[in-house]
Enzyme design. Structure first.
Site, PDB file in Angstrom:
ATOM      1  N   PRO A 122       0.727  -1.192  -0.053  1.00 48.13           N
ATOM      2  CA  PRO A 122      -0.060  -0.038  -0.079  1.00 48.13           C
ATOM      3  C   PRO A 122       0.859   1.226   0.015  1.00 48.13           C
ATOM      4  O   PRO A 122       0.235   2.236  -0.133  1.00 48.13           O
ATOM      5  CB  PRO A 122      -0.849  -0.042   1.409  1.00 48.13           C
ATOM      6  CG  PRO A 122       0.112  -0.874   2.252  1.00 48.13           C
ATOM      7  CD  PRO A 122       0.597  -1.889   1.355  1.00 48.13           C
TER       8      PRO A 122
ATOM      9  N   ASP B 189       3.267   1.248 -11.619  1.00 46.01           N
ATOM     10  CA  ASP B 189       2.048   1.991 -11.633  1.00 46.01           C
ATOM     11  C   ASP B 189       2.415   3.193 -10.733  1.00 46.01           C
ATOM     12  O   ASP B 189       3.171   3.560 -10.069  1.00 46.01           O
ATOM     13  CB  ASP B 189       1.230   1.030 -10.724  1.00 46.01           C
ATOM     14  CG  ASP B 189       0.734  -0.239 -11.457  1.00 46.01           C
ATOM     15  OD1 ASP B 189       0.797  -0.205 -12.581  1.00 46.01           O
ATOM     16  OD2 ASP B 189      -0.119  -1.080 -10.800  1.00 46.01           O
TER      17      ASP B 189
ATOM     18  N   LYS C 119      -1.929   3.191 -13.856  1.00 45.48           N
ATOM     19  CA  LYS C 119      -3.261   3.611 -13.873  1.00 45.48           C
ATOM     20  C   LYS C 119      -3.696   4.325 -12.721  1.00 45.48           C
ATOM     21  O   LYS C 119      -3.412   3.683 -11.504  1.00 45.48           O
ATOM     22  CB  LYS C 119      -4.372   2.455 -14.502  1.00 45.48           C
ATOM     23  CG  LYS C 119      -3.884   2.063 -15.526  1.00 45.48           C
ATOM     24  CD  LYS C 119      -4.813   0.916 -16.112  1.00 45.48           C
ATOM     25  CE  LYS C 119      -4.178   0.117 -17.092  1.00 45.48           C
ATOM     26  NZ  LYS C 119      -2.975  -0.348 -17.140  1.00 45.48           N
TER      27      LYS C 119
ATOM     28  N   GLY D  70       0.873  -1.601  -7.356  1.00 51.84           N
ATOM     29  CA  GLY D  70       0.724  -1.178  -5.952  1.00 51.84           C
ATOM     30  C   GLY D  70      -0.276  -2.122  -5.426  1.00 51.84           C
ATOM     31  O   GLY D  70      -1.176  -2.780  -6.258  1.00 51.84           O
ATOM     32  N   GLY D  71      -0.053  -2.505  -4.018  1.00 54.71           N
ATOM     33  CA  GLY D  71      -1.039  -3.530  -3.285  1.00 54.71           C
ATOM     34  C   GLY D  71      -0.615  -4.890  -4.090  1.00 54.71           C
ATOM     35  O   GLY D  71       0.713  -5.118  -3.761  1.00 54.71           O
ATOM     36  N   ASP D  72      -1.280  -5.925  -4.529  1.00 52.29           N
ATOM     37  CA  ASP D  72      -1.214  -7.063  -4.801  1.00 52.29           C
ATOM     38  C   ASP D  72      -1.504  -7.126  -6.311  1.00 52.29           C
ATOM     39  O   ASP D  72      -2.357  -6.799  -6.588  1.00 52.29           O
ATOM     40  CB  ASP D  72      -1.839  -8.062  -3.773  1.00 52.29           C
ATOM     41  CG  ASP D  72      -1.598  -9.535  -4.231  1.00 52.29           C
ATOM     42  OD1 ASP D  72      -0.719 -10.068  -3.674  1.00 52.29           O
ATOM     43  OD2 ASP D  72      -2.422 -10.006  -5.167  1.00 52.29           O
TER      44      ASP D  72
ATOM     45  N   THR E  79      -2.085  -5.949   0.131  1.00 52.09           N
ATOM     46  CA  THR E  79      -3.413  -5.235  -0.436  1.00 52.09           C
ATOM     47  C   THR E  79      -3.686  -3.980   0.266  1.00 52.09           C
ATOM     48  O   THR E  79      -3.731  -3.829   1.511  1.00 52.09           O
ATOM     49  CB  THR E  79      -4.401  -6.216  -0.870  1.00 52.09           C
ATOM     50  OG1 THR E  79      -5.180  -5.362  -1.773  1.00 52.09           O
ATOM     51  CG2 THR E  79      -5.623  -6.361   0.131  1.00 52.09           C
ATOM     52  N   ALA E  80      -4.444  -2.930  -0.273  1.00 50.37           N
ATOM     53  CA  ALA E  80      -4.537  -1.623   0.304  1.00 50.37           C
ATOM     54  C   ALA E  80      -5.548  -2.020   1.307  1.00 50.37           C
ATOM     55  O   ALA E  80      -5.519  -1.288   2.507  1.00 50.37           O
ATOM     56  CB  ALA E  80      -5.373  -0.942  -0.727  1.00 50.37           C
TER      57      ALA E  80
ATOM     58  N   MET F 294     -11.078   1.851  -5.077  1.00 47.21           N
ATOM     59  CA  MET F 294     -11.438   2.784  -6.383  1.00 47.21           C
ATOM     60  C   MET F 294     -12.945   3.448  -6.380  1.00 47.21           C
ATOM     61  O   MET F 294     -13.489   3.247  -7.500  1.00 47.21           O
ATOM     62  CB  MET F 294     -11.074   2.219  -7.857  1.00 47.21           C
ATOM     63  CG  MET F 294      -9.445   1.997  -7.744  1.00 47.21           C
ATOM     64  SD  MET F 294      -9.121   0.792  -9.096  1.00 47.21           S
ATOM     65  CE  MET F 294      -9.775  -0.557  -8.707  1.00 47.21           C
TER      66      MET F 294
END
Length: 276
Positions: A31, A54, A76, A107-109, A137-138, A189
């Site tokens: 994260p 990313d 993105k 980012g994250g997983d 993950t976030a 998101m």
């Protein structure tokens, strides 16, 4: 007596030589906090020849990329696309076929709303080996840094991870009708779509009093948390400075934040760690 000459022993490959067979690492950057990288993720970053990253990868993690490595931003963010996904897929394949150590840093997983599966499918079609290095993950990072446990025996035994992005030309969120209002819901998101998400959830049985947290820039020094309910979210956002990247945590576990978050801040102070 005639001696038979020995064949020269093969020389050991140099550590600087590229792999004989192309291979790619899809690496989860977590994260944002570089201390949350896995050891394998750090090793892959430090030995990469090229890193395709990313926009959501933090600067602190990008700073770990060796100066000799090529950096390519392909990421993105909501409404910001550096490259179409198809072009990113082709670029990963091309760099691997050039014999380079390729790291696709996400980012994250990689497998949690990271399109890692799509990229791996493209590599499979090209016959290129690929590994996945998981990342935090976030949702997990946000839960750990805000004192909002995603499951709790007194609140819920189920959690759903969904994306706030709609399919192109779609006016509905397909996952809403399958949710249990008693579960925890984490929306990735979803900040830009939050009014419609609230409307859809309430139309499918969620109470307007359902607690909600918006966590922006989870695990980073600039982390922010906004608390509301489904009914008051729009008013809270209108008065706040919350911006993407952010996720929504929805459910009764959010009420634990006010009790547990002070403990996290106190512990970080005592352990001489940056507080968020």
């Amino acid at each position: 007596m005639t001696s038979v000459p020995h064949a020269p022993a093969p020389s050991a490959p140099s550590a600087a030589q590229p792999p004989a067979v192309p291979a790619v690492s899809l690496v989860g950057a977590g994260p944002g906090d570089p201390e949350l990288l896995t050891l394998r993720a750090l090793r892959r970053i430090e030995t990469a020849d090229v890193v395709l990253y990313d926009l959501l990868v933090s600067q602190a993690i990008l700073d770990l990329i060796p100066p000799r490595a090529e950096r390519i931003c392909v990421g993105k963010r909501a409404s910001r696309h550096t490259l179409p996904q198809e072009d990113t897929n082709r670029l990963i394949v091309q760099k691997a076929q050039d014999g380079l150590r390729v790291v696709r840093l996400k980012g994250g997983d990689p497998f949690m709303f990271g399109r890692g599966g799509e990229e791996m499918q493209e590599l499979a079609r090209a016959g290129i080996a690929c590994e996945v290095v998981p990342g935090i993950t976030a949702a997990m990072g946000a839960a750990a840094c805000t004192g909002i446990p995603l499951t709790h025996r007194d609140h819920t035994q189920m959690v759903s991870f969904v994306t706030g992005h709609r399919k192109q030309d779609s006016s509905t969120l397909d996952w809403v009708e399958h949710l249990d209002p008693a579960s925890t819901l984490v929306v990735y998101m979803g900040l830009g779509e939050s009014p419609r998400i609230v409307q859809d959830l309430m139309a499918h049985g969620f109470s307007g009093d359902t607690p909600l947290a918006v966590v922006a820039s989870a695990t980073l020094p600039q982390q922010q948390v906004g608390l509301a309910t489904l009914a008051t979210l729009e008013a809270m956002l209108a008065k706040s400075t919350l911006t993407s990247p952010a996720l929504l945590i929805i459910g009764s576990v959010v009420t634990l934040h006010t009790t547990l978050y002070p403990l996290i801040r106190q512990a970080r102070t005592q352990l001489d760690l940056p507080t968020t």
